[in-house]
Motif scaffolding. Structure first.
Motif, short mmCIF file in Angstrom:
data_model
loop_
_atom_site.label_atom_id
_atom_site.label_comp_id
_atom_site.label_asym_id
_atom_site.label_seq_id
_atom_site.Cartn_x
_atom_site.Cartn_y
_atom_site.Cartn_z
N PRO A 55 0.82 -1.22 0.00
CA PRO A 55 0.00 0.00 0.00
C PRO A 55 0.85 1.26 0.00
CG PRO A 55 0.12 -0.88 2.21
CD PRO A 55 0.90 -1.82 1.33
N ASN A 56 0.23 2.32 -0.50
CA ASN A 56 0.83 3.66 -0.46
C ASN A 56 -0.32 4.65 -0.44
OD1 ASN A 56 2.17 6.08 -0.76
ND2 ASN A 56 3.50 5.38 -2.42
N LEU A 57 -0.75 5.01 0.77
CA LEU A 57 -1.96 5.81 0.92
C LEU A 57 -1.88 7.17 0.24
CD1 LEU A 57 -2.87 5.00 4.64
CD2 LEU A 57 -3.82 4.02 2.55
N SER A 58 -0.69 7.66 -0.02
CA SER A 58 -0.57 8.94 -0.71
C SER A 58 -1.01 8.85 -2.17
CB SER A 58 0.88 9.45 -0.64
OG SER A 58 1.74 8.56 -1.33
N LEU A 59 -1.12 7.63 -2.69
CA LEU A 59 -1.53 7.43 -4.08
C LEU A 59 -2.97 6.91 -4.20
CD1 LEU A 59 1.73 5.70 -5.41
CD2 LEU A 59 1.05 8.09 -5.69
N ALA A 60 -3.70 6.85 -3.09
CA ALA A 60 -5.05 6.29 -3.10
C ALA A 60 -5.97 7.03 -4.06
CB ALA A 60 -5.64 6.33 -1.68
N TRP A 61 -6.74 6.24 -4.81
CA TRP A 61 -7.76 6.75 -5.74
C TRP A 61 -7.18 7.62 -6.86
CZ3 TRP A 61 -11.34 3.60 -4.88
CH2 TRP A 61 -11.91 3.36 -3.64
N ILE A 62 -5.94 7.45 -7.20
CA ILE A 62 -5.38 8.17 -8.34
C ILE A 62 -5.64 7.36 -9.60
CG2 ILE A 62 -3.25 8.97 -9.45
CD1 ILE A 62 -2.18 9.70 -6.74
N GLY A 63 -6.12 8.04 -10.63
CA GLY A 63 -6.49 7.37 -11.86
C GLY A 63 -5.29 6.92 -12.66
N PRO A 64 -5.52 6.44 -13.88
CA PRO A 64 -4.42 5.95 -14.73
C PRO A 64 -3.34 7.02 -14.94
CG PRO A 64 -6.54 5.35 -15.68
CD PRO A 64 -6.83 6.28 -14.54
N VAL A 65 -2.11 6.63 -14.69
CA VAL A 65 -0.96 7.50 -14.91
C VAL A 65 0.13 6.67 -15.59
CG1 VAL A 65 -1.44 9.05 -12.98
CG2 VAL A 65 -0.09 6.99 -12.59
N GLY A 66 1.21 7.31 -15.97
CA GLY A 66 2.29 6.61 -16.64
C GLY A 66 2.80 5.42 -15.85
N GLY A 67 2.80 4.25 -16.48
CA GLY A 67 3.26 3.03 -15.82
C GLY A 67 2.20 2.34 -15.00
N HIS A 68 1.05 2.96 -14.83
CA HIS A 68 -0.05 2.38 -14.05
C HIS A 68 -1.33 2.54 -14.88
CE1 HIS A 68 2.44 2.09 -10.35
NE2 HIS A 68 3.00 3.18 -10.83
N LEU A 69 -1.56 1.59 -15.76
CA LEU A 69 -2.62 1.72 -16.76
C LEU A 69 -4.01 1.84 -16.16
CD1 LEU A 69 -1.37 -0.89 -19.41
CD2 LEU A 69 -1.04 1.60 -19.38
N LEU A 70 -4.23 1.21 -15.00
CA LEU A 70 -5.56 1.25 -14.36
C LEU A 70 -5.56 2.05 -13.07
CD1 LEU A 70 -6.67 -2.47 -14.95
CD2 LEU A 70 -7.28 -0.44 -16.28
N GLY A 71 -4.47 2.75 -12.80
CA GLY A 71 -4.41 3.59 -11.61
C GLY A 71 -4.21 2.81 -10.33
N TYR A 72 -4.63 3.44 -9.22
CA TYR A 72 -4.43 2.88 -7.89
C TYR A 72 -5.77 2.67 -7.20
CZ TYR A 72 0.36 4.60 -8.61
OH TYR A 72 1.62 4.84 -9.10
N ASP A 73 -5.78 1.74 -6.24
CA ASP A 73 -7.01 1.49 -5.51
C ASP A 73 -7.07 2.33 -4.24
OD1 ASP A 73 -5.27 0.29 -3.76
OD2 ASP A 73 -6.17 -1.71 -3.86
N PHE A 74 -7.96 1.96 -3.32
CA PHE A 74 -8.20 2.79 -2.14
C PHE A 74 -7.02 2.83 -1.19
CE2 PHE A 74 -8.71 -1.25 -0.30
CZ PHE A 74 -8.81 -1.14 1.08
N GLU A 75 -6.10 1.89 -1.32
CA GLU A 75 -4.90 1.90 -0.48
C GLU A 75 -3.65 2.27 -1.26
OE1 GLU A 75 -4.46 -1.78 1.63
OE2 GLU A 75 -5.85 -1.17 3.21
N GLY A 76 -3.83 2.73 -2.49
CA GLY A 76 -2.68 3.13 -3.29
C GLY A 76 -1.93 1.97 -3.89
N ARG A 77 -2.58 0.84 -4.09
CA ARG A 77 -1.95 -0.31 -4.72
C ARG A 77 -2.29 -0.33 -6.21
NH1 ARG A 77 -4.49 -4.41 -0.35
NH2 ARG A 77 -6.29 -3.27 -1.16
N ASP A 78 -1.36 -0.79 -7.03
CA ASP A 78 -1.55 -0.82 -8.47
C ASP A 78 -2.69 -1.78 -8.84
OD1 ASP A 78 -0.58 -0.17 -11.24
OD2 ASP A 78 -0.30 -2.35 -11.25
N VAL A 79 -3.71 -1.27 -9.52
CA VAL A 79 -4.90 -2.06 -9.83
C VAL A 79 -4.57 -3.19 -10.82
CG1 VAL A 79 -7.21 -2.00 -10.87
CG2 VAL A 79 -6.48 -0.17 -9.33
#
Length: 289
Positions: A55-79
């Motif tokens: 987990p990385n809570l600072s990245l929680a609920w962030i949408g698709p970004v470079g290298g993370h095609l589906l973004g992050y979940d509620f705990e900042g984990r790569d979807v």
């Protein structure tokens, strides 16, 4: 011997390939989807680009970004990583339920159809008792007795599905039991086990395959629901049902992708397995005529 027939034989498609082609574009597309899902189930944890449980809570609920095609979940984990890793438990659970319930249901159905009389009555009565327990209720009971886990959920679903398999196959086995070739084999002295294994069961195999594919779809949906309720796979283990449960708040907060991605994977696999199973059953039935 001429080399031309050998070359033609080498180029000839196998029976499985011919059967798959006969299912048409929908069947081939379904087979591709299931192949990808099976590969994800086997190699998903190795293919995941990031740690699916870190987990990385600072990245929680962030949408698709470079290298993370589906973004992050509620705990900042790569979807995407959690989808790949979660394919294993999501696919193996239904497979285990089918592997347990279909052989047991087939055995009960063939035994009841062959022996009839008191054996048929006892087996049918026992199956009727199991019919009164819904799958989810059995999962609740299993979780209360053995604790919430995938193993308990699979065993509960196997017990719930077995009577459905047995009832459908019993009718087909009873019809097959009355065929003239069965009587001829008995007159020749063939044992009941030999007749059932070599003739009766192979002749109802298309129906067995159809039941297995239908149950796989049911089991995937039921296990996803059980995991959603917290009675199956336990967090933080990656699982598509768990992902829907964990990220359901995102649907109301404007971050639906994590939950929708997991739900879409379940829907695609269930549709694919049902379409392919139906097409294979139809082709096998036509081939028997």
């Amino acid at each position: 011997m001429s080399a031309v027939p050998l070359a033609d034989k080498a180029r000839a498609p196998s029976r499985a390939q011919a059967l798959l082609r006969a299912t048409g574009p929908a069947g081939i597309a379904s087979a591709i989807v299931l192949t990808v899902a099976a590969l994800a189930a086997v190699f998903g944890p190795l293919l995941a680009p990031y740690d699916p449980n870190l987990p990385n809570l600072s990245l929680a609920w962030i949408g698709p970004v470079g290298g993370h095609l589906l973004g992050y979940d509620f705990e900042g984990r790569d979807v995407l990583s959690r989808l790949l890793a979660g394919a294993q438990t999501t696919m193996l659970g239904p497979l285990a339920a089918v592997v347990i319930s279909v052989p047991v249901g087939t055995l009960l159905a063939v035994t009841a159809a062959w022996r009839r009389g008191a054996s048929d009555a006892v087996i049918s009565s026992s199956l009727n008792i199991l019919f009164t327990f819904p799958a989810i209720l059995l999962a609740l009971l299993a979780a209360a007795v053995f604790g919430a886990s995938l193993v308990a959920a699979v065993l509960a679903l196997s017990a719930a599905y077995t009577p459905y398999v047995a009832r459908v196959l019993r009718g087909a086995a009873l019809k097959e039991r009355t065929q003239a070739y069965i009587a001829a084999l008995e007159v020749q002295g063939a044992s009941a086990t030999s007749v059932c294994l070599r003739h009766l069961i192979p002749n109802i195999a298309p129906l067995i395959v159809a039941q297995a594919t239908i149950l796989f779809g049911y089991a995937m949906v039921d296990l996803a629901a059980i995991s959603f309720l917290g009675l199956g796979v336990q967090p933080p283990t990656a699982n598509w049902g768990v992902m829907i449960s964990e990220n359901q708040a995102g649907l109301l907060q404007g971050y639906p992708l994590p939950a929708l991605a997991a739900g879409a994977c379940i829907v695609l696999v269930v549709i694919a397995v049902n379409v392919l199973g139906e097409r294979l059953f139809e082709q096998a039935r036509v081939a028997r005529r």
